[in-house]
Write an enzyme that holds these catalytic residues in place. Structure first.
Site: not given
Ligand code: XMP
Length: 523
Positions: A56, A83-84, A180, A182, A235, A238-239, A379
């Protein structure tokens, strides 16, 4: 969603928080992010097998430094502070943190002092006697450092600038890192997270797309009961994935509505309809509202007005169609996890929250309840889900396309003629980008119709026609982007084809601007 073995990430505002959750999920272990100030009861209810405290921007000695409920340290659950997160563990557990003499950003070389659990298998280890030492690159970003360990902790790694780059209290299974793990720049970061998730927190890799589908289908069935559900199809990925998943769960109780707003890409409406109707045998209503939208958009130049008109008109059309389906109770929507995190963030409601294809107003007007089956997914996970559901690659890996469609790529006044010119030019850009094998290498590629005319010669005739700009960008998330270096030969083919095949265009230019300071779209 009920998953038994999960890792909780408490968010202290790091730009990398989402990345931590994704890295854990890549190991097939479910992970969720909650704000740092969530109650201890909520954490107990979540029942994590391990907790990660994110980084953070604050310093633990700031007046309003974000701190979690101290009771997290009495849950008996393994904790990893990053980290933080490391500094707050030091402060809250009785150690001392001070400003580092030299702030450390970017690459650093990690020297491992003890590789028994968290750092197991991470390259070369102890600096003992003549033991050789392989470099272990880690990514730092901090201004504070640990000066005194909290009771029970020992140092397990250091760097030249951070005497304590990693520490551990093995008895309580508390670990902390100054760097980090990640980010991709940290070599072996994934290995380290795996050690925490599997060896220390004792999770098993049970969270697969297959198990996600089984659980979610069951949940959708329970929620919807015998009620009817509508779903707006844009189109986009996601939908479409939402619709296919809903269809798998409740079949004919679902009706999808796809609205052709007159500013779609060439052949889009047919493509979407064919896929959902033929391939998945879905109830789908395709509404040709092109004239209606184009009439409202006619000669409108202001981009925000274009967006508003399209948004409002969409609600009207959708509502009219949905009302024809009697007894509809639910609206299914493809909200993704980043939107959910954004809306529960401790930073307060952000201006970034998306209203998701303009369906917000529908809930109120039509008294619909929401079903959001993708709200736990990122996503890239939605794409994996789509593939698992057997959806064609053409839909799964397609470029993002803005809700207001081609309207915001027609700079200046929208007219049916200008929409058609752009639709044709856009189709050529995509065809050539695809046939050059570049489609999956760029984030978006498209044409823009400019509001100026230039002189040209065609045959013996002087022409005075439109200019089309070609835009192709590389990006990871659309927040920043660089122009894609499309080979000259491909640009040459695109330009030739547009000028020869699209009536009304006599010049093509290529956009070489990055974001920032430009944006991806021109409006
Ligand atoms: P910009 O132009 O802001 O675009 O760099 C970033 C991403 O957002 C998309 N975009 C939109 N999507 N409605 C949408 O649904 C909009 O009004 C809109 N404006 C931009 C853009 O295509 C890019 O992927």
């Amino acid at each position: 969603m009920e998953f038994k073995e999960k890792i909780l990430v408490l968010d202290f505002g790091s730009q990398y928080t989402q990345l931590i959750a994704r890295r854990v999920r890549e190991q097939k272990v479910y992970s969720e992010i909650l704000p740092y100030n969530v109650t201890i009861d909520r954490i107990r209810e979540f029942a994590p097998k391990g907790i990660i405290l994110s980084g953070g921007p604050s310093s633990v000695y700031d007046k309003d430094a974000p701190l979690p409920d101290k009771a997290i340290f009495s849950l008996g659950v393994p904790i990893l502070g990053i980290c933080y997160g490391m500094q707050l563990m030091a402060r809250m557990l009785g150690g001392k943190v001070a400003k580092a003499a030299k702030r450390e950003y970017g690459r650093a070389e990690l020297i491992i002092d003890d590789d028994s659990d968290l750092l197991k298998g991470i390259g070369m280890t102890r600096r003992r006697g003549t033991a050789s030492r392989a470099p272990n690159v880690v990514w730092m970003s901090h201004g504070d450092r640990i000066e005194k360990y909290p009771a029970g902790f020992v140092k397990i790694a250091h760097t030249d600038n951070s005497p304590v780059a990693a520490m551990a209290d093995r008895k309580r299974r508390f670990f902390a890192l100054q760097f980090h793990p990640e980010v991709v720049h940290t070599e072996n970061g994934t290995k380290l997270l795996k050690n925490f998730v599997f060896n220390i927190s004792k999770c098993r890799p049970l969270w697969t797309m297959k198990s996600f589908i089984e659980t979610t289908v069951q949940e959708i069935r329970e929620k919807a009961g015998k009620d009817k559900v509508v779903c707006a199809i844009s189109g986009g990925v996601d939908s479409a994935v939402t619709a296919v998943l809903m269809n798998k769960a409740i079949g004919k109780q679902l009706t999808c509505i796809f609205v052709d707003n007159g500013v779609l890409r060439k052949g889009e409406a047919v493509k979407v309809e064919t896929m959902l109707k033929k391939h998945f045998r879905m109830n789908i209503i395709c509404v040709d509202a092109a004239d209606r939208f184009l009439k409202k958009l006619n000669n409108v130049s202001d981009p925000e007005r274009k967006r508003k008109i399209i948004g409002n008109e969409f609600i009207h059309v959708f509502q009219e169609e949905a009302k024809k389906i009697k007894d509809t109770t639910y609206l299914a929507q493809g909200t993704l996890y980043p939107d959910v995190i954004e809306s529960i963030s401790f930073k307060g409601p952000s201006a970034m929250i998306k209203s998701h294809h303009n369906v917000g107003g529908l809930l109120k007007n039509m008294k619909l309840k929401l079903i959001e089956p993708l709200r736990e997914l990122f996503k890239d996970e939605v794409r994996v889900l789509g593939r698992e559901l057997g959806m064609p690659e053409e839909i799964i890996s397609r470029h993002p396309f803005p809700g207001p469609g081609l309207a915001i790529r027609i700079i200046g006044a929208v007219t049916p003629v200008r929409a058609e010119i752009l639709r044709q030019a856009d189709a050529i850009v995509l065809e050539e980008i695809k046939s050059a094998g570049l489609y999956d290498k760029v984030w978006q590629a498209f044409a823009v119709l400019l509001p100026i005319k230039t002189v040209g010669v065609m045959g013996d005739e002087r022409t005075y026609e439109n200019v089309v700009a070609v835009r192709a960008v590389k990006s990871v998330d659309g927040m920043t982007a660089d122009w894609a270096q499309i080979p000259y030969e491909v640009l040459g083919i695109i330009s030739n084809r547009i000028i020869n095949e699209v009536k009304g265009v006599n010049r093509v230019v290529f956009d070489i601007s990055s974001k920032p300071p430009s944006t991806i779209e021109w409006e």
